[in-house]
Design a protein around this motif. Structure first.
Motif, PDB file in Angstrom:
ATOM      1  N   GLN A  86       0.745  -1.244   0.062  1.00 60.13           N
ATOM      2  CA  GLN A  86      -0.066  -0.193  -0.003  1.00 60.13           C
ATOM      3  C   GLN A  86       0.797   1.529   0.011  1.00 60.13           C
ATOM      4  OE1 GLN A  86      -3.473   0.920   0.004  1.00 60.13           O
ATOM      5  NE2 GLN A  86      -3.455  -0.919  -1.019  1.00 60.13           N
ATOM      6  N   ARG A 116       3.655   4.477  -4.309  1.00 57.79           N
ATOM      7  CA  ARG A 116       2.839   5.590  -5.219  1.00 57.79           C
ATOM      8  C   ARG A 116       2.636   5.535  -6.354  1.00 57.79           C
ATOM      9  NH1 ARG A 116       6.726   7.195  -1.401  1.00 57.79           N
ATOM     10  NH2 ARG A 116       8.127   7.877  -3.055  1.00 57.79           N
ATOM     11  N   ASN A 129      -4.386   3.865  -3.394  1.00 54.71           N
ATOM     12  CA  ASN A 129      -3.006   4.607  -3.327  1.00 54.71           C
ATOM     13  C   ASN A 129      -2.536   5.185  -4.522  1.00 54.71           C
ATOM     14  OD1 ASN A 129      -2.928   1.892  -3.988  1.00 54.71           O
ATOM     15  ND2 ASN A 129      -0.642   1.751  -3.483  1.00 54.71           N
ATOM     16  N   ASP A 159      -1.695   8.087  -6.603  1.00 54.73           N
ATOM     17  CA  ASP A 159      -0.958   9.365  -6.094  1.00 54.73           C
ATOM     18  C   ASP A 159      -1.016  10.594  -6.900  1.00 54.73           C
ATOM     19  OD1 ASP A 159       0.487  10.654  -3.878  1.00 54.73           O
ATOM     20  OD2 ASP A 159       2.278  10.922  -5.419  1.00 54.73           O
TER      21      ASP A 159
END
Length: 245
Positions: free
Chosen positions: A77, A80, A101, A103
């Protein structure tokens, strides 16, 4: 055995890329840490990405939603993830739901996709999502991205009308063969200056995503803060059949 060898080669190649990116940053007067290297693993197995993760790398990118939503849950997790390129509006919610996750989205190229992303982030109750506006710096019709003359308007829309998105800067892909020229990079730098002035954003807080395997050092020297490296790390792409976004 061959796969394991390829993975070892990828980790070695990544170290070389990080070293080259750091030196290019220093030549441009920046700290090496000021440049992010996104390892783009499209068509490559998760095992190769995992090997880079185990070597300490955390920033990965993908271009195809279907491939992305399959791979992302297989890495930890704290990875990114960046989505890179044109995102179809009907793929927005499946992508965000499958990749909590995620990003950054590197390429918002119209208001419609910005609005879709903004609504999806809100409805999923996730943290605000960083986005880059994609600019077509080469003038090629086949390339996604907004015309440089309209980048201020789109940036303004994302920043002011999309409260669940974080406008973070601009990106460009370059020419049809994914190479870029100094003119492409200069065009994006000019767009950056216009957007920063219009929206009163400090230039040092503004991301420029430009540069790939063939030209990332030159891109960094011209101001890139985010380079997207695929084949130099992972080897040539493998397309067993034509994939769709």
């Amino acid at each position: 055995m061959a796969a394991t060898a390829a993975e070892g080669v990828a980790a070695t190649a990544l170290r070389a890329v990080l070293g080259r990116a750091g030196m290019a940053a220093e030549r441009s007067g920046c700290a090496a840490e000021a440049v992010r290297v996104v390892a783009v693993g499209k068509t490559k197995p998760v095992s190769m990405l995992r090997q880079l993760y185990d070597a300490g790398h955390r920033c990965f990118g993908e271009n195809y939603v279907q491939e992305f939503v399959t791979k992302a849950p297989q890495l930890p997790q704290d990875t990114r993830w960046h989505f890179i390129g044109h995102l179809q509006s009907n793929k927005v919610k499946p992508l965000l739901a499958a990749v909590p996750n995620l990003d950054m989205v590197e390429g918002v190229d119209n208001e419609k996709i910005a609005n879709h992303l903004d609504r999806a982030v809100n409805s999923l109750g996730r943290q605000p999502l960083k986005v880059l506006v994609q600019v077509n710096t080469s003038g090629e019709e086949s390339k996604s991205g907004i015309d440089p003359s309209k980048c201020v308007d789109l940036a303004k829309h994302v920043k002011l009308a999309c409260p669940h998105l974080i406008f973070s800067g601009l990106m460009t892909i370059g020419m049809k063969d994914y190479s870029s020229t100094p003119e492409n990079f200069k065009a994006l730098v000019n767009c950056k200056l216009e957007v920063c002035k219009a929206l009163d954003i400090p230039t040092e807080q503004f991301e420029l995503s430009m540069g790939m395997s063939g030209d990332f050092e030159q891109a960094i020297e011209m101001g890139s803060t985010n380079v997207r490296i695929g084949s130099t790390i992972f080897g040539p792409r493998e397309y067993p059949n034509k994939r769709q976004n």
